[in-house]
Design a protein around this motif. Structure first.
Motif, PDB file in Angstrom:
ATOM      1  N   SER A  81      42.716  35.130  12.189  1.00 38.27           N
ATOM      2  CA  SER A  81      43.906  34.869  10.768  1.00 38.27           C
ATOM      3  C   SER A  81      44.644  36.745  10.915  1.00 38.27           C
ATOM      4  N   LYS A  82      43.448  37.249  10.140  1.00 36.14           N
ATOM      5  CA  LYS A  82      43.732  39.074   9.869  1.00 36.14           C
ATOM      6  C   LYS A  82      44.069  38.590   8.158  1.00 36.14           C
TER       7      LYS A  82
ATOM      8  N   GLY B  84      42.158  52.238  12.389  1.00 37.42           N
ATOM      9  CA  GLY B  84      41.310  51.392  12.203  1.00 37.42           C
ATOM     10  C   GLY B  84      40.914  50.797  10.804  1.00 37.42           C
ATOM     11  N   ALA B  85      42.555  50.855  10.063  1.00 35.02           N
ATOM     12  CA  ALA B  85      42.230  50.292   8.573  1.00 35.02           C
ATOM     13  C   ALA B  85      43.594  48.797   8.521  1.00 35.02           C
ATOM     14  N   ASP B  86      42.593  48.142   7.688  1.00 38.30           N
ATOM     15  CA  ASP B  86      43.352  46.701   7.191  1.00 38.30           C
ATOM     16  C   ASP B  86      42.695  46.514   5.549  1.00 38.30           C
ATOM     17  N   GLN B  87      42.943  45.452   5.221  1.00 38.21           N
ATOM     18  CA  GLN B  87      42.454  44.217   4.461  1.00 38.21           C
ATOM     19  C   GLN B  87      40.860  44.380   4.417  1.00 38.21           C
ATOM     20  N   TYR B  88      40.578  44.955   5.522  1.00 39.75           N
ATOM     21  CA  TYR B  88      39.203  44.058   5.448  1.00 39.75           C
ATOM     22  C   TYR B  88      38.510  45.827   6.405  1.00 39.75           C
ATOM     23  N   HIS B  89      38.091  45.951   7.235  1.00 38.77           N
ATOM     24  CA  HIS B  89      37.937  47.689   7.613  1.00 38.77           C
ATOM     25  C   HIS B  89      38.330  48.392   7.285  1.00 38.77           C
ATOM     26  N   ARG B  90      37.786  49.512   7.225  1.00 33.61           N
ATOM     27  CA  ARG B  90      38.463  50.468   6.335  1.00 33.61           C
ATOM     28  C   ARG B  90      38.622  50.379   5.197  1.00 33.61           C
ATOM     29  N   PHE B  91      38.399  49.333   4.403  1.00 37.40           N
ATOM     30  CA  PHE B  91      38.897  49.001   3.209  1.00 37.40           C
ATOM     31  C   PHE B  91      39.271  50.101   2.616  1.00 37.40           C
TER      32      PHE B  91
ATOM     33  N   PRO C  10      59.373  38.552   6.556  1.00 35.09           N
ATOM     34  CA  PRO C  10      58.283  39.203   8.108  1.00 35.09           C
ATOM     35  C   PRO C  10      57.191  39.465   7.860  1.00 35.09           C
ATOM     36  N   LEU C  11      56.405  38.684   7.412  1.00 35.08           N
ATOM     37  CA  LEU C  11      54.994  38.210   7.485  1.00 35.08           C
ATOM     38  C   LEU C  11      54.826  37.173   8.586  1.00 35.08           C
ATOM     39  N   ILE C  12      55.611  36.972   8.956  1.00 40.68           N
ATOM     40  CA  ILE C  12      55.802  35.480  10.246  1.00 40.68           C
ATOM     41  C   ILE C  12      55.205  36.505  11.810  1.00 40.68           C
ATOM     42  N   PHE C  13      55.623  38.017  10.910  1.00 46.85           N
ATOM     43  CA  PHE C  13      55.555  38.671  12.655  1.00 46.85           C
ATOM     44  C   PHE C  13      54.059  39.043  12.361  1.00 46.85           C
ATOM     45  N   SER C  14      53.406  39.239  11.619  1.00 48.82           N
ATOM     46  CA  SER C  14      52.004  39.639  11.566  1.00 48.82           C
ATOM     47  C   SER C  14      50.810  38.289  11.349  1.00 48.82           C
ATOM     48  N   LEU C  15      51.349  37.529  10.132  1.00 52.29           N
ATOM     49  CA  LEU C  15      50.405  36.572  10.173  1.00 52.29           C
ATOM     50  C   LEU C  15      50.596  35.176  10.921  1.00 52.29           C
TER      51      LEU C  15
ATOM     52  N   VAL D 162      51.143  50.647  10.585  1.00 53.56           N
ATOM     53  CA  VAL D 162      50.488  52.024  10.543  1.00 53.56           C
ATOM     54  C   VAL D 162      49.707  52.262  10.845  1.00 53.56           C
ATOM     55  N   LEU D 163      48.798  52.006   9.485  1.00 52.16           N
ATOM     56  CA  LEU D 163      47.561  51.838   8.992  1.00 52.16           C
ATOM     57  C   LEU D 163      46.233  51.270   9.999  1.00 52.16           C
ATOM     58  N   PRO D 164      46.266  50.059  10.757  1.00 53.48           N
ATOM     59  CA  PRO D 164      45.877  49.845  11.919  1.00 53.48           C
ATOM     60  C   PRO D 164      45.531  50.754  12.843  1.00 53.48           C
ATOM     61  N   ASN D 165      46.484  52.331  13.466  1.00 56.76           N
ATOM     62  CA  ASN D 165      46.298  52.883  14.157  1.00 56.76           C
ATOM     63  C   ASN D 165      44.809  53.825  13.186  1.00 56.76           C
TER      64      ASN D 165
END
Length: 217
Positions: free
Chosen positions: A105-106, A30-37, A162-167, A25-28
């Motif tokens: 890697s994100k 523009g936010a993740d653990q770096y961008h728009r942190f 479920p981390l395997i789906f994102s990382l 949801v947050l990436p929609n």
């Protein structure tokens, strides 16, 4: 359905909702653990506060030091680790190749900059609040420390799958250690006077050393 099983199912589902929101949801926005942190940090910290209220985490186990006496060392350890990360990043910068690899890697924490540090501290705060909370709920059912440790450890492993789906392959840096982390975190909390401090510190040090490994190896 037994009360213990219901407690665990609710906890796992809520964790999936919060973690899923941060990933999908947050990436929609523009936010993740770096961008728009700051958005991601507020997101995790808000759920940490919700969990703190729901589980009443200031009410510690009888064998624990007071919550206030444990909160101060947690703050100081967080500050020290922040300064250590910034020092490493300043004195031992990574190559463009490694930086690009981390970005792809994100999993941004190994960048060791202020954005990723703050977000990770909020993330760990959320996790530790809910780890302590579920242990309190389990112990309220009058089960033994060993049973609480076993049930929590299995649940902690499940929520990491479920981390395997994102990382992708990077997920195994967390899925495999989660087999042991659940045991370690719960053992520290259930058996030591400053269990919250020890659990939080262990959690934070794990990320720090994984970050070092991914930066230089």
């Amino acid at each position: 359905m037994t009360t213990v099983r219901l407690i665990l199912i609710k906890w796992v589902l809520f964790w999936f909702i919060v973690a899923g929101g941060s990933i999908y949801v947050l990436p929609n926005f523009g936010a993740d653990q770096y961008h728009r942190f700051y958005i991601t940090s507020i997101y995790f910290f808000s759920f940490a506060l919700i969990g703190a209220y729901y589980y009443n985490i200031t009410e510690v186990f009888p064998h624990h030091a007071s919550f206030k006496n444990q909160l101060v060392p947690i703050f100081l350890i967080s500050l020290f680790t922040t300064l250590a990360c910034l020092f490493v990043n300043r004195q031992f910068p990574i190559s463009d190749v490694v930086q690009n690899k981390i970005m792809l890697s994100k999993f941004y924490f190994p960048l060791f900059n202020i954005e990723t540090i703050i977000t990770k501290l909020c993330d760990i705060s959320f996790q530790q609040v809910f780890i302590y909370g579920i242990l309190k709920k389990l112990k309220s059912q009058k089960i033994s420390n060993r049973e609480a440790l076993t049930l929590f450890s299995i649940s902690f492993f499940i929520i990491h799958l479920p981390l395997i789906f994102s990382l992708k392959l990077y997920a195994f840096y967390f899925i495999i250690p989660s087999c042991f982390a659940g045991v370690i975190f719960s053992y520290l909390i259930l058996n030591y006077r400053h269990g919250l401090v020890k659990s939080f510190s262990t959690h934070l040090m794990f990320y720090f050393f994984v970050g070092l490994y991914l930066r230089y190896f």
